[in-house]
Write an enzyme that holds these catalytic residues in place. Structure first.
Site, PDB file in Angstrom:
ATOM      1  N   CYS A  84     -59.893 -57.141   3.692  1.00 61.74           N
ATOM      2  CA  CYS A  84     -58.539 -57.716   3.819  1.00 61.74           C
ATOM      3  C   CYS A  84     -57.709 -57.526   2.562  1.00 61.74           C
ATOM      4  CB  CYS A  84     -58.629 -59.185   4.204  1.00 61.74           C
ATOM      5  SG  CYS A  84     -59.509 -59.400   5.769  1.00 61.74           S
ATOM      6  N   LYS A 330     -51.035 -67.189   7.797  1.00 57.07           N
ATOM      7  CA  LYS A 330     -51.143 -68.123   8.918  1.00 57.07           C
ATOM      8  C   LYS A 330     -50.018 -67.945   9.929  1.00 57.07           C
ATOM      9  CE  LYS A 330     -52.318 -71.436  11.531  1.00 57.07           C
ATOM     10  NZ  LYS A 330     -51.791 -70.632  12.637  1.00 57.07           N
ATOM     11  N   HIS A 334     -51.339 -61.490   9.946  1.00 54.20           N
ATOM     12  CA  HIS A 334     -52.275 -60.814   9.029  1.00 54.20           C
ATOM     13  C   HIS A 334     -52.739 -59.468   9.594  1.00 54.20           C
ATOM     14  CE1 HIS A 334     -55.337 -60.066   6.164  1.00 54.20           C
ATOM     15  NE2 HIS A 334     -56.328 -60.743   6.700  1.00 54.20           N
TER      16      HIS A 334
END
Lengths: 388, 388
Positions: A84, A330, A334
């Protein structure tokens, strides 16, 4: 050492695009960033590009050259992958190339398609960021891993599910006016606490969603900006990267993130600042607890205090230290490989004054972007400064 | 600009290791390279690491931090992926970091496990280096793509299957005394020509095998070598990278490789040499035709002449320009992410005089490593020079 200037930024709106390919998403982000910069495509020296699960989502590796073609440039192009934090390491490489004078103009970007994967396959794909032998095969998923960290944090320092929920509520609130965000929808603490539990103590609303999207920035050197009269109100003045073991079991603590500490320390030293100078941040809130750990790792709160600070509203748009004014992972979403780049897109707009939430930070001049991979086995930190 | 010195090199023997994990293979290569360098582990600043299909072969992404731990170092670690040029782009990033003074000691490495995949899955994995939308889904595999290039070459410039076979025969011959090679076995032109056709005109022996293995090198800056009295007889004096479209259909020619031309031109300029200065090479011979195209793209033979030169023995160990004295991808093997690093391991040993084939090049001082991804959509070239 050249100063690294941000000449242009661009993103797709983040969301769910079953009808669009990865190259199509990246082409849009790159086109917007290049147009925003005013830099001719032919001046771009290289592409640094982040992507995580493209081999699973689109059976497509080797995306560097593919995305260079999508952006309309024929230049050396490399894909970076740190789970990520893939976008963040791509950015860091572009920053280094400009700092050192190796390149004068670098296109940095990232893209991810996630929503074309079934939840099972997406979970398996994301699990590739963890240690396959000692975590994934034992049944540890990412919600599970972060739940262990959240449980350890609450055991050691106190706090409640409601306190964690404050992070998600804030980030949804921040995204309300951000048209690039996946969710422009208010939620309440009760919504978060009453949501289905994914991995105790984390529920559905403690977790970021699966998202499709792409982001890009055009970095130029000082000398290039001067010679070509390019408008570059924002500079990247600091960059740092840290690494930790993939597996949680190999760490001495579940409530500290040394990779973030190392990345922050190097980035602050590079920029010549201390954490006190930071006015706003985009941090890696893949889960609510991750934002708490990030703020402590970045030295903005003492260990064990950031959860309380979040619950008390310190990090809201009208708090002392606004965090994730974009909506964060959030609510903005993402798209993994894009996230580390998107943070810089959002911070640039916030500092330039052309973001929906710019009013919340109109005196701000120093911003920090924090992008993490896995359970913070990789962390990348950048410092942005506005000349205003 | 710092001079980039090779302080140490290491590889596993290449082969078939069903019982070994990727981290185990890389740990061996890194341990050997670090021991060879005499540099303390704690002096290493970063890890640049190449891997291609780890997400398929071991369900393991995020290998940068994993391999840093395997090598016993806790430092910023990033995975680079450009298909079969993954090792080469990792190397290039390490070279740039040392050149620019960003780092003084860089561990560069690569690893791939291929043989635990079924042939079907390995073929599908390798196909991810091609354009999924316009090649892979249309049924183009890598043998197929290189067969198109071979056919176009022979149509345009002439040549026979026997001429192509000479490349494979030579590379097997070179590997006979190389204990690190997957195949230490002589083959004849007849063996190659009589082997089953994979994609006309390429047969089984025109193609490199599936291989497991890892390689690593320790790069240090001049200033580090001087201060710490590290023995560094070999320098990397030039580095270049080029990019092309992923899909063959988007190119103006099937018989030229502009990515190699660009990478070579930049690497020679960086080193301040012309192709005439080159004494020996390791080039990316994933198929026999690939070696031919590489030598032309590198400017060592005029377009359309390298196949004849190979058939006439120019590039054998006792020819004018020895190519792939290691055995090349064909006989040494091709653990994808390791290959670009392994080329530098082999060339270093050849130039240092401690390689099984060093006698063939005892006057050599300039060597070139050429690593390609996909159908040369990515190419990376490095120039090595010995101080002797």
């Amino acid at each position: 050492m050249q100063s690294v200037r941000i000449a242009g930024v661009g993103s797709t709106a983040f969301g769910v695009y079953p009808e669009r390919t990865g190259r199509d998403l990246f082409a849009e982000a790159a086109r917007v960033a290049i147009a925003d910069s005013g830099v001719p495509r032919t001046d771009i020296d290289r592409l640094c590009y982040g992507n995580f699960v493209g081999t699973i989502a689109e059976q497509q590796g080797h995306q560097g050259p593919l995305m260079a073609a999508a952006a309309g440039v024929n230049i050396p192009a490399t894909r970076y992958e740190s789970a990520c934090a893939s976008g963040g390491v791509a950015l860091r490489s572009g920053v280094e190339a400009v700092q050192t004078g190796t390149a004068d103009v670098v296109l940095v970007g990232g893209m991810e398609r996630m929503t074309n994967l079934s939840t099972d396959r997406a979970t398996a794909g994301l699990a590739m960021a963890a240690d396959d032998l000692y975590e994934s095969r034992a049944g540890v998923t990412f919600p599970g891993a972060y739940a262990l960290m959240a449980r350890a944090y609450i055991d050691e320092f106190g706090g409640t599910r409601e306190d964690l929920a404050a992070v998600a509520v804030k980030n949804h609130d921040h995204a309300l006016d951000n048209d690039y965000a996946q969710f422009q929808r208010e939620i309440s603490v009760a919504d978060v606490v009453d949501a289905p539990i994914v991995a105790d103590p984390l529920g559905l609303y403690d977790a970021c969603p699966l998202t499709d999207g792409a982001s890009a920035v055009v970095l130029v050197s000082d000398r290039y900006a001067e010679r070509h009269d390019v408008n570059t109100p924002i500079a990247i003045t600091g960059s740092g990267q840290g690494t930790d073991t993939l597996a949680l079991q190999d760490r001495s603590s579940l409530v500290r993130t040394p990779a973030t500490e190392r990345a922050a320390s190097d980035a602050y030293a590079d920029a010549g600042i201390t954490p006190n100078a930071v006015d706003l941040l985009e941090v890696h809130d893949c889960f609510t607890i991750a934002e708490v750990l990030a703020l402590e790792g970045l030295g903005l709160y003492d260990t064990g205090t950031a959860l309380t600070a979040a619950a008390e509203g310190d990090t809201t748009s009208d708090g002392e230290l606004p965090v994730n004014l974009s909506g964060g992972l959030k609510a903005k979403g993402h798209p993994v490989g894009a996230t580390g780049v998107s943070q810089v897109v959002e911070l640039s707009k916030l500092l330039r004054g052309d973001h929906a939430n710019s009013d919340a930070v109109d005196d701000a001049s120093v911003a920090v972007a924090h992008n993490a991979g896995g359970t913070v086995a990789s962390a990348v930190v950048h410092v942005l400064e506005a000349s205003r």
